[in-house]
Design an enzyme around this catalytic site. Structure first.
Site, mmCIF file in Angstrom:
data_model
loop_
_atom_site.group_PDB
_atom_site.id
_atom_site.type_symbol
_atom_site.label_atom_id
_atom_site.label_comp_id
_atom_site.label_asym_id
_atom_site.label_seq_id
_atom_site.Cartn_x
_atom_site.Cartn_y
_atom_site.Cartn_z
ATOM 1 N N TYR A 116 -6.429 6.522 3.748
ATOM 2 C CA TYR A 116 -6.484 5.462 2.741
ATOM 3 C C TYR A 116 -5.782 4.193 3.222
ATOM 4 O O TYR A 116 -6.351 3.100 3.212
ATOM 5 C CB TYR A 116 -5.869 5.901 1.400
ATOM 6 N N GLU B 159 0.821 -1.212 0.000
ATOM 7 C CA GLU B 159 0.000 0.000 0.000
ATOM 8 C C GLU B 159 0.852 1.258 0.000
ATOM 9 O O GLU B 159 0.526 2.229 -0.671
ATOM 10 C CB GLU B 159 -0.955 0.009 1.199
ATOM 11 N N THR C 84 6.846 16.762 -10.728
ATOM 12 C CA THR C 84 5.466 17.215 -10.761
ATOM 13 C C THR C 84 5.370 18.731 -10.649
ATOM 14 O O THR C 84 4.616 19.366 -11.359
ATOM 15 C CB THR C 84 4.672 16.577 -9.608
ATOM 16 N N CYS D 161 -18.582 -2.290 -18.322
ATOM 17 C CA CYS D 161 -18.673 -2.004 -16.885
ATOM 18 C C CYS D 161 -19.863 -2.709 -16.248
ATOM 19 O O CYS D 161 -20.993 -2.593 -16.720
ATOM 20 C CB CYS D 161 -18.796 -0.494 -16.664
#
Length: 370
Positions: free
Chosen positions: A115, A32, A298, A197
């Site tokens: 999360y 994760e 970024t 989907c």
DNA sequence: AAGGCGGGGTA
DNA sequence: TACCCAGCCTT
């Protein structure tokens, strides 16, 4: 209802991934964290290497910090590796090596946010916490045609609420992974495969034809350009590395001594001589260089130049600062460095330069050349 | 609430 | 170019 369709779809054809073959909370946690803001294709080889190097939380806790960072090299967001290492020690010292099962307890650990806490709690322990990542946010915003920006505070609150409602409380591990898999494979950002989907009939965005307008995101960050000139200072055997200890970019990784420049200006002889004089270098040869290496991040673009500086003196005779380290060229690859530095090391052919220089000290050219 | 933090893939 | 990716932390 939605969840059963979703899980059936997931079970019929999800990707086989190593962290889906285990319930070990340690491995789930590692996967994760590696996958935070990182594509599976990019993270997968890192995961395999990382688990091979540090098979359990005790091995990770015992490892040297530089070894952990070295395993992370090239993956970016290096605070993830630092927090990972820190938390492994917390797990060993405070929890006797056993990962907490409780969501709020997980949330206290460094590098674990909403999360990751929900992911570990649900996937490793099958606790009913709904994950909300980029994939899930996209799926839900389309499913309910939610136009609130998904990266705003209110947007996240609304989406999390919806995610909680959708969650299959009996099968949270399956449900969460199915949501993310749907977002990754079907409900894609650019060209969603709505015809395939499983949730198509209930999708408000599809039914009103606005799936390409969702999700809404706010903020467009401006990227600034920075010019930097790296100095590869070597006496033919050793080279100076600089450990980045600021709170900024590439924290705790190594680069070379550098001169930061304004975008449109290149390094002058005076700047170089002044910098080198700080080390006690008065005679040197500039034996290699390149300029205009682009490195895009970024939030900024780096324009990098470098010069290989061969000194007349042994590096051990020089004045260096506490964050600088004189290392032998053969050991260079042991140190964690950002991708840009990795590329420069390759381009500059440091090892070739040093081999050539080996024979005699008197062959040193003492002409400052630019 | 906003900004910083990597690197690579894709259109 | 701009956007995106199994986000988190600091201010």
């Amino acid at each position: 209802m939605i969840s059963s369709e979703l899980i059936s779809w997931y079970q019929s054809g999800h990707r086989k991934l190593p962290w889906r073959e285990t319930r070990d909370p340690y491995r789930i946690w590692i996967s994760e964290v590696i996958l935070q803001q990182t594509r599976i294709d990019q993270g997968l080889p890192y995961y395999n290497r990382f688990i091979a190097l540090f098979p359990d939380v005790f091995m990770l806790a015992r490892a040297r910090n530089s070894k952990v960072l070295k395993a992370w090299q090239g993956l970016g967001y290096y605070s993830r590796a630092l927090n990972l290492h820190k938390t492994s020690k917390t797990i060993v010292n405070k929890y006797k090596g056993v990962f907490p099962e409780d969501y709020h307890e997980l949330l206290k650990l460094d590098g674990i946010g909403p999360y990751t806490a929900a992911a570990v709690a649900s996937i490793a322990y099958n606790k009913p916490y709904a994950v909300l990542d980029g994939n899930v946010a996209r799926v839900i915003s389309r499913l309910f045609a939610i136009r609130v920006p998904v990266n705003s505070a209110t947007g996240k609150k609304i989406l999390q609420q919806k995610a909680n409602e959708l969650l299959d409380g009996k099968r949270p591990a399956l449900h969460n992974q199915a949501m993310m898999e749907l977002g990754a494979l079907i409900c894609k950002p650019q060209a969603p495969l709505c015809s395939q989907c499983p949730l198509q009939s209930g999708c408000k965005a599809f039914n009103t034809g606005i799936e390409l307008q969702l999700p809404v995101k706010q903020r467009n960050h401006v990227s600034q350009t920075i010019r930097i000139h790296y100095l590869l200072i070597t006496d033919g055997q050793k080279i100076i590395l600089s450990r980045r200890n600021s709170g900024g970019i590439w924290k705790h990784l190594f680069d070379f001594p550098a001169i930061e420049l304004t975008t449109d200006k290149k390094l002058t002889v005076q700047q170089l001589q002044r910098k080198l004089k700080n080390y006690g270098i008065t005679t040197f040869e500039r034996s290699g260089s390149a300029e205009g290496l682009k490195h895009i991040l970024t939030h900024r673009m780096l324009l990098a130049d470098y010069s290989v500086i061969k000194t007349g003196k042994k590096l051990s005779k020089l004045r260096t600062t506490s964050n600088e380290k004189i290392v032998s060229v053969e050991d260079l690859k042991k140190y964690p460095v950002p991708r840009l530095i990795e590329k420069i090391i390759e381009l500059a052919e440091i090892d070739r330069i040093t081999r050539k220089r080996k024979p005699k000290a008197q062959s040193i050219r003492q002409l400052p050349v630019l």
